[in-house]
Scaffold this motif. Structure first.
Motif, PDB file in Angstrom:
ATOM      1  N   SER A  38       0.827  -1.208   0.000  1.00 35.04           N
ATOM      2  CA  SER A  38       0.000   0.000   0.000  1.00 35.04           C
ATOM      3  C   SER A  38       0.862   1.259   0.000  1.00 35.04           C
ATOM      4  O   SER A  38       0.619   2.188  -0.785  1.00 35.04           O
ATOM      5  N   LYS A  93       1.091   4.008  -3.086  1.00 32.55           N
ATOM      6  CA  LYS A  93       0.699   5.403  -2.853  1.00 32.55           C
ATOM      7  C   LYS A  93       1.852   6.355  -3.144  1.00 32.55           C
ATOM      8  O   LYS A  93       1.676   7.379  -3.796  1.00 32.55           O
ATOM      9  N   LEU A 141       2.471   6.580  -6.866  1.00 32.39           N
ATOM     10  CA  LEU A 141       1.419   7.311  -7.564  1.00 32.39           C
ATOM     11  C   LEU A 141       1.667   8.819  -7.453  1.00 32.39           C
ATOM     12  O   LEU A 141       1.428   9.565  -8.396  1.00 32.39           O
ATOM     13  N   ALA A 148      -5.040   9.030  -4.543  1.00 32.14           N
ATOM     14  CA  ALA A 148      -4.913   7.712  -3.920  1.00 32.14           C
ATOM     15  C   ALA A 148      -6.077   7.462  -2.969  1.00 32.14           C
ATOM     16  O   ALA A 148      -6.649   6.361  -2.950  1.00 32.14           O
ATOM     17  N   HIS A 180       1.690   1.775 -10.476  1.00 35.88           N
ATOM     18  CA  HIS A 180       1.409   2.131  -9.082  1.00 35.88           C
ATOM     19  C   HIS A 180      -0.092   2.227  -8.820  1.00 35.88           C
ATOM     20  O   HIS A 180      -0.566   1.823  -7.758  1.00 35.88           O
ATOM     21  N   LEU A 181      -0.841   2.741  -9.783  1.00 36.67           N
ATOM     22  CA  LEU A 181      -2.292   2.812  -9.636  1.00 36.67           C
ATOM     23  C   LEU A 181      -2.896   1.418  -9.512  1.00 36.67           C
ATOM     24  O   LEU A 181      -3.691   1.152  -8.606  1.00 36.67           O
ATOM     25  N   LEU A 225      -2.045  -0.029  -6.169  1.00 38.67           N
ATOM     26  CA  LEU A 225      -2.870   0.540  -5.108  1.00 38.67           C
ATOM     27  C   LEU A 225      -4.255  -0.091  -5.092  1.00 38.67           C
ATOM     28  O   LEU A 225      -4.796  -0.425  -4.023  1.00 38.67           O
TER      29      LEU A 225
END
Length: 147
Positions: A19, A23, A26, A32, A120-121, A124
């Motif tokens: 996590s 974040k 991102l 986020a 990264h998205l 997440l």
């Protein structure tokens, strides 16, 4: 049940690390929080909603966005195109009823995020879905989060 009984310590650390890395990568704390809130709405995770509403406010997400997040597609002018693309991808990854993320949803997100940002998205979205499933499966009530 105490929060320490929710997960094995090493598993919890691994999920927390995922996590945090997603974040950080991102690079947009407010976005986020919108993403994790939308997934948590879809997964009916009261603990995560309670926690991330607090964090969203701390990161400057507007009350209007928080109020209309469940209806983001109809909320013209409330979410920008980048946010809308991220929320569409969040829904597609969270609710895999068709078995796949639709190509047009992925392509829409790719217009607003470079390869690293997109990775990264997705990371997440995967991370919050993991947390949602843990907290819902273990029936962890809201209210235990402190910022």
């Amino acid at each position: 049940m105490s929060r320490t009984d929710v997960l094995d310590r090493e598993v919890g650390r691994a999920l927390s690390a995922l996590s945090a890395a997603a974040k950080k990568g991102l690079g947009d704390a407010a976005l986020a929080e919108l993403v994790v809130l939308r997934a948590s709405q879809l997964n009916h995770c009261a603990f995560c909603l309670d926690m991330h509403l607090t964090l969203a406010r701390e990161h400057g997400v507007s009350e209007k966005q928080l109020d209309l997040l469940a209806a983001w597609e109809e909320a013209e002018g409330v979410f920008d195109e980048r946010e809308r693309a991220a929320l569409a991808l969040t829904e597609a990854v969270t609710v895999l009823t068709a078995g796949f993320v639709p190509d047009e949803v992925y392509a829409g997100a790719a217009q607003h995020f470079d390869d690293r940002g997109l990775a990264h998205l997705v990371g997440l979205i995967v991370a919050i879905n993991n947390w949602n499933r843990v907290m819902v499966a273990r029936r962890i009530a809201p209210g235990g989060y402190r910022s």
